[in-house]
Design a protein around this motif. Structure first.
Motif, PDB file in Angstrom:
ATOM      1  N   ALA A  60     -22.336 -36.014  26.026  1.00  0.00           N
ATOM      2  CA  ALA A  60     -22.108 -37.205  25.199  1.00  0.00           C
ATOM      3  C   ALA A  60     -22.655 -38.448  25.900  1.00  0.00           C
ATOM      4  O   ALA A  60     -23.299 -39.285  25.265  1.00  0.00           O
ATOM      5  CB  ALA A  60     -20.618 -37.369  24.901  1.00  0.00           C
ATOM      6  N   GLU A  61     -22.421 -38.564  27.196  1.00  0.00           N
ATOM      7  CA  GLU A  61     -22.957 -39.708  27.963  1.00  0.00           C
ATOM      8  C   GLU A  61     -24.473 -39.771  27.847  1.00  0.00           C
ATOM      9  O   GLU A  61     -25.049 -40.836  27.767  1.00  0.00           O
ATOM     10  CB  GLU A  61     -22.573 -39.584  29.442  1.00  0.00           C
ATOM     11  N   ARG A  62     -25.090 -38.617  27.831  1.00  0.00           N
ATOM     12  CA  ARG A  62     -26.547 -38.542  27.819  1.00  0.00           C
ATOM     13  C   ARG A  62     -27.142 -38.725  26.417  1.00  0.00           C
ATOM     14  O   ARG A  62     -28.191 -39.337  26.269  1.00  0.00           O
ATOM     15  CB  ARG A  62     -26.962 -37.178  28.396  1.00  0.00           C
ATOM     16  N   THR A  63     -26.484 -38.204  25.386  1.00  0.00           N
ATOM     17  CA  THR A  63     -27.124 -38.114  24.072  1.00  0.00           C
ATOM     18  C   THR A  63     -26.491 -38.942  22.959  1.00  0.00           C
ATOM     19  O   THR A  63     -27.057 -39.042  21.879  1.00  0.00           O
ATOM     20  CB  THR A  63     -27.148 -36.652  23.595  1.00  0.00           C
ATOM     21  N   ALA A  64     -25.309 -39.516  23.194  1.00  0.00           N
ATOM     22  CA  ALA A  64     -24.627 -40.267  22.129  1.00  0.00           C
ATOM     23  C   ALA A  64     -25.407 -41.533  21.768  1.00  0.00           C
ATOM     24  O   ALA A  64     -26.179 -42.043  22.580  1.00  0.00           O
ATOM     25  CB  ALA A  64     -23.220 -40.652  22.581  1.00  0.00           C
ATOM     26  N   PRO A  65     -25.179 -42.051  20.559  1.00  0.00           N
ATOM     27  CA  PRO A  65     -25.812 -43.320  20.208  1.00  0.00           C
ATOM     28  C   PRO A  65     -25.301 -44.425  21.130  1.00  0.00           C
ATOM     29  O   PRO A  65     -24.127 -44.435  21.493  1.00  0.00           O
ATOM     30  CB  PRO A  65     -25.382 -43.552  18.757  1.00  0.00           C
ATOM     31  N   LYS A  66     -26.191 -45.323  21.517  1.00  0.00           N
ATOM     32  CA  LYS A  66     -25.853 -46.402  22.440  1.00  0.00           C
ATOM     33  C   LYS A  66     -26.151 -47.735  21.750  1.00  0.00           C
ATOM     34  O   LYS A  66     -27.190 -47.891  21.115  1.00  0.00           O
ATOM     35  CB  LYS A  66     -26.648 -46.244  23.726  1.00  0.00           C
ATOM     36  N   TYR A  67     -25.228 -48.674  21.888  1.00  0.00           N
ATOM     37  CA  TYR A  67     -25.321 -49.953  21.201  1.00  0.00           C
ATOM     38  C   TYR A  67     -25.314 -51.108  22.192  1.00  0.00           C
ATOM     39  O   TYR A  67     -24.676 -51.027  23.240  1.00  0.00           O
ATOM     40  CB  TYR A  67     -24.130 -50.135  20.256  1.00  0.00           C
ATOM     41  N   ALA A  68     -25.972 -52.188  21.816  1.00  0.00           N
ATOM     42  CA  ALA A  68     -26.017 -53.380  22.649  1.00  0.00           C
ATOM     43  C   ALA A  68     -24.703 -54.153  22.594  1.00  0.00           C
ATOM     44  O   ALA A  68     -24.344 -54.833  23.549  1.00  0.00           O
ATOM     45  CB  ALA A  68     -27.173 -54.278  22.220  1.00  0.00           C
ATOM     46  N   SER A  69     -23.959 -54.047  21.488  1.00  0.00           N
ATOM     47  CA  SER A  69     -22.703 -54.797  21.377  1.00  0.00           C
ATOM     48  C   SER A  69     -21.579 -53.900  20.853  1.00  0.00           C
ATOM     49  O   SER A  69     -21.823 -52.941  20.116  1.00  0.00           O
ATOM     50  CB  SER A  69     -22.871 -55.997  20.440  1.00  0.00           C
ATOM     51  N   ALA A  70     -20.349 -54.270  21.210  1.00  0.00           N
ATOM     52  CA  ALA A  70     -19.175 -53.540  20.727  1.00  0.00           C
ATOM     53  C   ALA A  70     -19.065 -53.662  19.218  1.00  0.00           C
ATOM     54  O   ALA A  70     -18.711 -52.704  18.529  1.00  0.00           O
ATOM     55  CB  ALA A  70     -17.916 -54.073  21.397  1.00  0.00           C
ATOM     56  N   GLN A  71     -19.396 -54.823  18.674  1.00  0.00           N
ATOM     57  CA  GLN A  71     -19.302 -55.040  17.228  1.00  0.00           C
ATOM     58  C   GLN A  71     -20.225 -54.093  16.467  1.00  0.00           C
ATOM     59  O   GLN A  71     -19.829 -53.515  15.457  1.00  0.00           O
ATOM     60  CB  GLN A  71     -19.630 -56.486  16.889  1.00  0.00           C
ATOM     61  N   ASP A  72     -21.456 -53.916  16.945  1.00  0.00           N
ATOM     62  CA  ASP A  72     -22.381 -52.993  16.278  1.00  0.00           C
ATOM     63  C   ASP A  72     -21.847 -51.572  16.298  1.00  0.00           C
ATOM     64  O   ASP A  72     -21.894 -50.854  15.310  1.00  0.00           O
ATOM     65  CB  ASP A  72     -23.766 -53.038  16.935  1.00  0.00           C
ATOM     66  N   CYS A  73     -21.321 -51.157  17.437  1.00  0.00           N
ATOM     67  CA  CYS A  73     -20.774 -49.801  17.564  1.00  0.00           C
ATOM     68  C   CYS A  73     -19.561 -49.631  16.652  1.00  0.00           C
ATOM     69  O   CYS A  73     -19.445 -48.634  15.937  1.00  0.00           O
ATOM     70  CB  CYS A  73     -20.410 -49.538  19.024  1.00  0.00           C
ATOM     71  N   GLU A  74     -18.665 -50.608  16.655  1.00  0.00           N
ATOM     72  CA  GLU A  74     -17.458 -50.502  15.834  1.00  0.00           C
ATOM     73  C   GLU A  74     -17.744 -50.578  14.338  1.00  0.00           C
ATOM     74  O   GLU A  74     -16.986 -50.035  13.541  1.00  0.00           O
ATOM     75  CB  GLU A  74     -16.441 -51.562  16.259  1.00  0.00           C
ATOM     76  N   THR A  75     -18.816 -51.227  13.954  1.00  0.00           N
ATOM     77  CA  THR A  75     -19.189 -51.245  12.543  1.00  0.00           C
ATOM     78  C   THR A  75     -19.507 -49.836  12.073  1.00  0.00           C
ATOM     79  O   THR A  75     -19.162 -49.438  10.966  1.00  0.00           O
ATOM     80  CB  THR A  75     -20.398 -52.176  12.301  1.00  0.00           C
ATOM     81  N   ASP A  76     -20.144 -49.046  12.931  1.00  0.00           N
ATOM     82  CA  ASP A  76     -20.495 -47.669  12.572  1.00  0.00           C
ATOM     83  C   ASP A  76     -19.364 -46.670  12.801  1.00  0.00           C
ATOM     84  O   ASP A  76     -19.238 -45.700  12.055  1.00  0.00           O
ATOM     85  CB  ASP A  76     -21.727 -47.198  13.358  1.00  0.00           C
ATOM     86  N   PHE A  77     -18.535 -46.891  13.832  1.00  0.00           N
ATOM     87  CA  PHE A  77     -17.528 -45.883  14.204  1.00  0.00           C
ATOM     88  C   PHE A  77     -16.087 -46.291  13.943  1.00  0.00           C
ATOM     89  O   PHE A  77     -15.217 -45.443  13.923  1.00  0.00           O
ATOM     90  CB  PHE A  77     -17.699 -45.485  15.671  1.00  0.00           C
TER      91      PHE A  77
END
Length: 189
Positions: A60-77
């Motif tokens: 997961a550390e290697r292949t998960a989607p990575k985001y520049a901001s917490a807000q962008d990540c939380e919008t998707d997840f």
């Protein structure tokens, strides 16, 4: 007048589906939310459950989607579903692993595992669905046992760059062909 032989389009489509299904090797797989859940279901394989879980965390550390901001990540997840990761090249946000898929636990050939994610965001088409790190949708999150193609356990490419919103949304769909087995790319790839 004599009519010529013609293949009906429906018959041709059905034959193509059966022929393509014959070439795919399927394996029984189970999704566990953590190593303890796996060990409770497989008491004699508790150590393998923990090892497979740790391998999925590393994957997961290697292949998960990575985001520049917490807000962008939380919008998707979803709210509080992402964490910050700091490494030598900086920091980024990635979703928490929701579980891991495990196949062939009892096989002498060895087992396969991979991280699984889910979205709790009302904006995501993958809300409450099991999704692999490459964006492949494995179905409803309540479903834990399934038959999957062996291909899903092949190593995924490392995701090194961060992206803006779209991990389980439109920008990734534009970057990858999720429904196609011939050309899949990973998050941000």
């Amino acid at each position: 007048m004599r009519k010529g032989f013609s293949i009906k389009p429906l018959a041709l489509g059905i034959a193509a589906i059966f022929l393509s299904a014959c070439g795919e090797e399927k394996e029984q797989a189970t999704i566990y939310t953590n190593a303890d859940e796996c060990a409770a279901a497989n008491p004699s394989m508790a150590e393998q459950c923990r090892t497979a879980y740790q391998q999925a965390v590393e994957e997961a550390e290697r292949t998960a989607p990575k985001y520049a901001s917490a807000q962008d990540c939380e919008t998707d997840f979803g709210t509080n579903q992402c964490r910050v990761v700091r490494n030598e090249s900086g920091s980024f946000f990635m979703p928490f692993m929701a579980g891991y898929m495990l196949s062939n636990l009892l096989s002498p050939r060895g087992y396969y595992s991979q991280p699984m994610f889910t979205s709790y965001s009302g904006n995501s088409p993958f809300r409450n669905r099991w999704v692999g790190s490459d964006g492949y949708d494995f179905g409803d999150q309540r479903q834990r046992n399934m038959r999957v193609n062996k291909e899903v356990f092949k190593p995924k490419p490392t995701v090194a760059k961060t992206m803006s919103r779209g991990g389980f949304g439109s920008s990734v769909r534009a970057k990858s062909s999720w429904g196609s087995s011939s050309s899949k790319s990973s998050w941000g790839g």
